[in-house]
Design a protein around this motif. Sequence first.
Motif, short mmCIF file in Angstrom:
data_model
loop_
_atom_site.label_atom_id
_atom_site.label_comp_id
_atom_site.label_asym_id
_atom_site.label_seq_id
_atom_site.Cartn_x
_atom_site.Cartn_y
_atom_site.Cartn_z
N HIS A 5 0.85 -1.20 0.00
CA HIS A 5 0.00 0.00 0.00
C HIS A 5 0.88 1.25 0.00
N HIS A 7 1.63 5.31 -2.14
CA HIS A 7 1.16 6.35 -3.07
C HIS A 7 2.34 7.14 -3.63
N HIS A 37 -4.49 6.52 -5.66
CA HIS A 37 -5.93 6.74 -5.77
C HIS A 37 -6.27 6.93 -7.25
N GLU A 60 -6.26 2.31 -5.42
CA GLU A 60 -7.12 2.52 -4.24
C GLU A 60 -8.30 3.35 -4.70
N ASP A 244 0.73 2.49 3.55
CA ASP A 244 -0.05 3.64 3.08
C ASP A 244 0.85 4.88 3.02
N HIS A 246 2.65 8.06 1.96
CA HIS A 246 2.29 9.21 1.12
C HIS A 246 3.42 10.24 1.12
#
Length: 270
Positions: A5, A7, A37, A60, A244, A246
């Motif tokens: 996961h 980004h 995303h 996502e 996740d 970022h």
Amino acid sequence: MIDLHSHTDHSDGTSSPAELVEMARAVGLSALAITDHDTVSGYDEAAPSARGLELIPGIEITCKHGRDNVHLLGYFLHGDPGAEFRDWLKQTHEHRKERNRRLVARLNELGVDIRLEDVEAMGRIMTGRPHFARLLVAKGYAANFEDAFRRYLGEHAPAFVERQGPGLEEAVERIRAAGGLSSLAHPVRVEHADEAAERAFFDQMADCGLSAVEAFHTDHSEADTRRYLEFADYYGFGVTGGSDFHGSNKSGALLGVPRVDEEWLRKLRG
Ligand code: AMP
Ligand code: FE
Ligand code: FE
Ligand code: ZN
């Protein structure tokens, strides 16, 4: 060690795809899924530089479930999601654009002097609330990133604008039809009135063909992780996990943390 996961700056991360791949190598990951995303373009850009690292195309998607927004991950373990899926993603870009226009109008009403072009210039492929947050900070309307969400952009803040999105079950089906595996992202963020409601939700997810749950995540306590591993076991779901990451748009998330063993990816492949 794997991270499923993450980004890039193609969505609301701050690292370029090549930087992310470099970082993944530096922290010793053997596999990395890029789950931007609404776009797979960060993966497309990173793929040629992956070399020894196993790079997995992912996505996502923010889905509607009743009045709630639920995030769904998609993984294409056998390669490209294909033209039909990529085409479907364009709808979410339209919904985003529409939300962003209304969000700018709402901010203007609240006395914030910003223009859509300036927000769009903060990002690359897609423009999300984190780009708004960075601009609000740069223009002195918020003290920091979190403050921008608290004052303006967060779900309970005055400028919050709903965004259209696919239903959760539709998104599960789209991912399946594209040859992918779906995984319920950070399930701890899905609110349930009580345990029975949570059970009913997972029953529904099992019925609609959800493939996996994200048991390991930055926002999960050890007890959360244990619970979701038990759910996965009970329902026969696969298990995914990741940071996740970022970049500086999510200060608490570090690539490769929490630690996720390669074995989970092996099991997903079956
Ligand atoms: P969007 O998809 O444009 O609505 O933006 C959602 C993204 O904003 C999430 O994926 C997070 O990266 C970020 N985000 C949402 N709520 C918050 C918050 N309260 N604080 C910090 N970041 C947030
Ligand atoms: Fe995000
Ligand atoms: Fe999410
Ligand atoms: Zn995410």
